[in-house]
Design an enzyme around this catalytic site. Structure first.
Site, PDB file in Angstrom:
ATOM      1  N   THR A  78       0.979  -0.909   0.071  1.00 52.82           N
ATOM      2  CA  THR A  78       0.154   0.083   0.050  1.00 52.82           C
ATOM      3  C   THR A  78       1.041   1.174  -0.099  1.00 52.82           C
ATOM      4  O   THR A  78       0.691   2.272  -0.714  1.00 52.82           O
ATOM      5  CB  THR A  78      -0.979   0.098   1.237  1.00 52.82           C
ATOM      6  OG1 THR A  78      -1.531  -1.416   1.172  1.00 52.82           O
ATOM      7  CG2 THR A  78      -2.077   1.167   1.022  1.00 52.82           C
ATOM      8  N   ASP A 136       2.217   5.113   6.139  1.00 52.31           N
ATOM      9  CA  ASP A 136       2.696   3.971   6.235  1.00 52.31           C
ATOM     10  C   ASP A 136       1.522   2.999   6.286  1.00 52.31           C
ATOM     11  O   ASP A 136       0.416   3.170   6.537  1.00 52.31           O
ATOM     12  CB  ASP A 136       3.456   3.610   7.507  1.00 52.31           C
ATOM     13  CG  ASP A 136       4.615   2.375   7.337  1.00 52.31           C
ATOM     14  OD1 ASP A 136       4.464   1.527   6.286  1.00 52.31           O
ATOM     15  OD2 ASP A 136       5.375   2.367   8.078  1.00 52.31           O
ATOM     16  N   GLY A 137       1.778   1.638   5.907  1.00 55.30           N
ATOM     17  CA  GLY A 137       0.759   0.773   5.742  1.00 55.30           C
ATOM     18  C   GLY A 137       0.548  -0.090   7.164  1.00 55.30           C
ATOM     19  O   GLY A 137       1.051   0.531   8.199  1.00 55.30           O
ATOM     20  N   ALA A 138      -0.653  -0.936   7.071  1.00 58.27           N
ATOM     21  CA  ALA A 138      -0.912  -1.623   8.357  1.00 58.27           C
ATOM     22  C   ALA A 138      -1.400  -2.973   8.052  1.00 58.27           C
ATOM     23  O   ALA A 138      -1.996  -3.412   6.944  1.00 58.27           O
ATOM     24  CB  ALA A 138      -1.807  -1.062   9.423  1.00 58.27           C
ATOM     25  N   ASP A 139      -1.398  -3.983   8.898  1.00 56.79           N
ATOM     26  CA  ASP A 139      -1.999  -5.304   8.691  1.00 56.79           C
ATOM     27  C   ASP A 139      -3.207  -5.446   9.563  1.00 56.79           C
ATOM     28  O   ASP A 139      -4.052  -6.148   8.980  1.00 56.79           O
ATOM     29  CB  ASP A 139      -0.890  -6.367   9.205  1.00 56.79           C
ATOM     30  CG  ASP A 139       0.605  -6.302   8.555  1.00 56.79           C
ATOM     31  OD1 ASP A 139       0.477  -6.299   7.449  1.00 56.79           O
ATOM     32  OD2 ASP A 139       1.248  -6.085   9.264  1.00 56.79           O
ATOM     33  N   GLY A 152       5.531  -7.196   6.589  1.00 54.12           N
ATOM     34  CA  GLY A 152       6.716  -7.012   5.755  1.00 54.12           C
ATOM     35  C   GLY A 152       7.773  -7.134   6.390  1.00 54.12           C
ATOM     36  O   GLY A 152       8.740  -7.358   5.740  1.00 54.12           O
ATOM     37  N   GLU A 174      10.104   0.947  10.838  1.00 53.52           N
ATOM     38  CA  GLU A 174       8.673   1.747  10.874  1.00 53.52           C
ATOM     39  C   GLU A 174       8.624   2.374  12.072  1.00 53.52           C
ATOM     40  O   GLU A 174       7.976   3.625  12.318  1.00 53.52           O
ATOM     41  CB  GLU A 174       7.732   0.862  10.404  1.00 53.52           C
ATOM     42  CG  GLU A 174       7.883   0.270   9.170  1.00 53.52           C
ATOM     43  CD  GLU A 174       7.042  -0.849   8.707  1.00 53.52           C
ATOM     44  OE1 GLU A 174       6.342  -1.175   7.623  1.00 53.52           O
ATOM     45  OE2 GLU A 174       6.397  -1.494   9.590  1.00 53.52           O
TER      46      GLU A 174
HETATM   47  C1  5RP Z   1       5.813  -3.919   6.911  1.00 51.36           C
HETATM   48  C2  5RP Z   1       4.434  -3.256   7.508  1.00 51.36           C
HETATM   49  C3  5RP Z   1       3.328  -3.046   6.280  1.00 51.36           C
HETATM   50  O1  5RP Z   1       3.236  -1.822   6.401  1.00 51.36           O
HETATM   51  C4  5RP Z   1       2.041  -3.896   6.339  1.00 51.36           C
HETATM   52  O2  5RP Z   1       2.638  -5.059   6.359  1.00 51.36           O
HETATM   53  C5  5RP Z   1       1.135  -3.702   5.206  1.00 51.36           C
HETATM   54  O3  5RP Z   1       1.345  -4.162   4.068  1.00 51.36           O
HETATM   55  P1  5RP Z   1       0.606  -4.122   2.748  1.00 51.36           P
HETATM   56  O4  5RP Z   1       0.370  -2.683   2.582  1.00 51.36           O
HETATM   57  O5  5RP Z   1       1.449  -4.654   1.757  1.00 51.36           O
HETATM   58  O6  5RP Z   1      -0.652  -5.120   3.133  1.00 51.36           O
HETATM   59  O7  5RP Z   1       4.022  -3.267   8.261  1.00 51.36           O
HETATM   60  O8  5RP Z   1       6.494  -4.277   8.021  1.00 51.36           O
END
Ligand code: 5RP
Length: 221
Positions: free
Chosen positions: A28, A80-83, A96, A102
């Site tokens: 993302t 930043d993204g998140a899970d 990731g 991060e």
């Molecule tokens: C990496 C992260 C990413 O931001 C998280 O895994 C989200 O990834 P994606 O946007 O590919 O779903 O925390 O350490």
């Protein structure tokens, strides 16, 4: 358009000329970085602080000027993204494997924007296992200590070997299922010798950009 692209590009609308910008990791955040690259080529002046080696590579390919985090006191804005995220904008990150960098970047940031599509929404955190970065030395001991906190901890692997982070550590993915007291858990995890950092990012996000059931952009502030 792919929801990750929509929210990634939306977040770049908050960047202003002259800012120092934290550049997140993952698929993302990648859309945000590509858009920032385009804006830089069109004249935007910023300095980027990458949160992983992969992001550093992408940012350089995009022509985004970077600054070494050692030379930075404050970061104006990070995207930043998140899970996984909850309604209070608490998030689990580290899918990731970039959680340590991060979190360091997030800790220096004045305005922290999380971009995560609706599939990552949850009333109570815990659907996604909490990634915990641990030292390779005695990681099995760290795993046993983590499991005493009520999870099933699994060493992350890549190509049949332990996955190694940008900081030469390992990741233990800790499945708790339902995290009722995330603040307490984060403190207890980080108290374990061998733990470097955990993927619970609590009370850090100022804004969360997601999508609703119809795929429309939804902003939580
Ligand atoms: C990496 C992260 C990413 O931001 C998280 O895994 C989200 O990834 P994606 O946007 O590919 O779903 O925390 O350490």
């Amino acid at each position: 358009m792919n929801p990750k692209q929509i929210i990634g590009e939306k977040a770049t609308g908050y960047i202003k000329n002259g800012m120092t910008v934290g550049l997140g990791s993952g698929s993302t955040a990648c859309w945000a970085i590509k858009k920032i690259g385009q804006l830089v080529r069109e004249g935007l002046i910023i300095k980027g602080v990458p949160t992983s080696k992969n992001t550093e590579k992408l940012a350089l390919e995009e022509g985004i000027p970077l600054v070494n985090i050692a030379e930075v006191d404050r970061i104006d804005l990070t995207i930043d993204g998140a899970d996984e995220f909850d309604p209070a904008k608490n998030v689990i990150k580290g899918g990731g494997g970039a959680l340590l960098r991060e979190k360091i970047v997030a800790s220096l940031t004045d305005y922290y924007i999380i971009i995560a599509d609706s599939s990552k929404s949850s009333e109570i955190l815990g659907n996604y296992p909490v990634p915990v970065e641990v030292t390779p030395f005695a990681w099995e001991v760290s795993r046993r200590q983590l499991e005493k906190l009520g999870c099933k901890a699994t060493i992350r692997e890549e190509n049949d070997k332990a996955f190694v982070t940008d900081n030469q550590n390992y990741i233990l993915d800790c499945r708790f299922v339902r995290i009722e007291k995330p603040e307490q858990l984060a403190v207890e995890i980080n108290r374990i010798p061998g733990v470097v950092e955990n993927g619970l990012f609590l009370n850090m996000a100022d804004m969360l950009i997601t999508t609703d059931e119809k795929g429309e952009v939804l902003i939580l502030e």
